[in-house]
Design an enzyme around this catalytic site. Sequence first.
Site, mmCIF file in Angstrom:
data_model
loop_
_atom_site.group_PDB
_atom_site.id
_atom_site.type_symbol
_atom_site.label_atom_id
_atom_site.label_comp_id
_atom_site.label_asym_id
_atom_site.label_seq_id
_atom_site.Cartn_x
_atom_site.Cartn_y
_atom_site.Cartn_z
ATOM 1 N N ASP A 70 0.846 -1.200 0.000
ATOM 2 C CA ASP A 70 0.000 0.000 0.000
ATOM 3 C C ASP A 70 0.882 1.250 0.000
ATOM 4 O O ASP A 70 0.375 2.377 -0.067
ATOM 5 C CB ASP A 70 -1.007 -0.012 1.162
ATOM 6 N N LYS A 139 -1.102 -9.429 2.655
ATOM 7 C CA LYS A 139 -0.360 -9.002 3.851
ATOM 8 C C LYS A 139 -1.282 -8.137 4.716
ATOM 9 O O LYS A 139 -1.990 -7.272 4.203
ATOM 10 C CB LYS A 139 0.899 -8.221 3.475
ATOM 11 N N GLU A 209 9.307 -4.248 10.306
ATOM 12 C CA GLU A 209 9.686 -2.932 9.764
ATOM 13 C C GLU A 209 10.221 -2.023 10.852
ATOM 14 O O GLU A 209 9.579 -1.844 11.896
ATOM 15 C CB GLU A 209 8.467 -2.285 9.070
HETATM 16 O O1 KIV Z 1 3.578 -1.148 1.611
HETATM 17 C C1 KIV Z 1 4.753 -1.510 1.636
HETATM 18 O O2 KIV Z 1 5.550 -1.207 0.740
HETATM 19 C C2 KIV Z 1 5.197 -2.309 2.766
HETATM 20 C C3 KIV Z 1 6.658 -2.562 2.880
HETATM 21 C C4 KIV Z 1 7.308 -1.362 3.403
HETATM 22 C C5 KIV Z 1 6.953 -3.759 3.682
HETATM 23 O O3 KIV Z 1 4.408 -2.703 3.556
#
Ligand code: KIV
Length: 291
Positions: A70, A139, A209
């Site tokens: 996202d 995710k 993260e």
């Molecule tokens: O949205 C994204 O790019 C992420 C990464 C930073 C892991 O969640």
Amino acid sequence: MTQIQTEDEVEQVYSPKVPPAPPGVARKVRIQHLLEMKQSGRPIAMVTAYDASMAALADEGGIDVILVGDSVGNVVHGFETTLPVTMDMMIMHVQAASRGAQRALIVADMPFMSYQASIETAITNAGRLIKEGGAAAVKVENCGERSLQAIKAIVDCGIPVMGHIGLTPQSVHALSGYRVQGRTEEQAAELLEYAARIEEAGAFAIVLELTSDAIAREITSRVSIPTIGIGAGVGCDGQVLVINDMLGLTENPPRFVKKYCDLRAGVLRAVRKYSRDVRERTFPGDEHTYE
Ligand code: KIV
């Protein structure tokens, strides 16, 4: 009738467009391969991509997992946070990235408020990312009990889920900004607990993260699913970066980013030269012109 012997041969028969993989690496990346990579100590390479051409390049470059994050909200749509990203925006980018990649596993981010309100919404939205988007997994960012329940419910429907703890950008306001997580004993204990509970809920991997290196190592050694770090040190089972950051397209990226090339400078040079050529009428030349 031809005898099919190895998994590679099976993939070749049923997925003829899958390009050859680097030596020793699976032809098409599956969840099982990621678990095997953790067990054998072979690090997982993951980047974000939001469109077909970048996903195709990441795939050809040997990336194992493409995350349609996202972060598309910041990188492509110019928002300050990921909060305005909608399911429809995600579906469009997941479709594009899925069309570009042949080998990498495509993971789609569940955007803010697509899984928190109820289990039914979480299942419906995860299903859309798989069914309409073409992702292989989704995710879910950690926000406590609700995300744990969502992970369990989505996994129960047969959809693989990747967890995400540490700095979770969808909780930017609750976390009072983008800051390193897990530095106090209390925070570290909470991260360890969440990692264990995310594994227990059935996730196949966890993004860590912006955490301290020590806590990332501790989590990695305690869980049996792979950890993928971003700003979490080298002790994770894999690494992920936002592709625009690692290609040097982002002005002032965070400290944890390594610039693998300077596309920003290259693009600026090219665009300036093109503008000059157009203004001086040196483009198009004879070689670009039809008789
Ligand atoms: O949205 C994204 O790019 C992420 C990464 C930073 C892991 O969640």
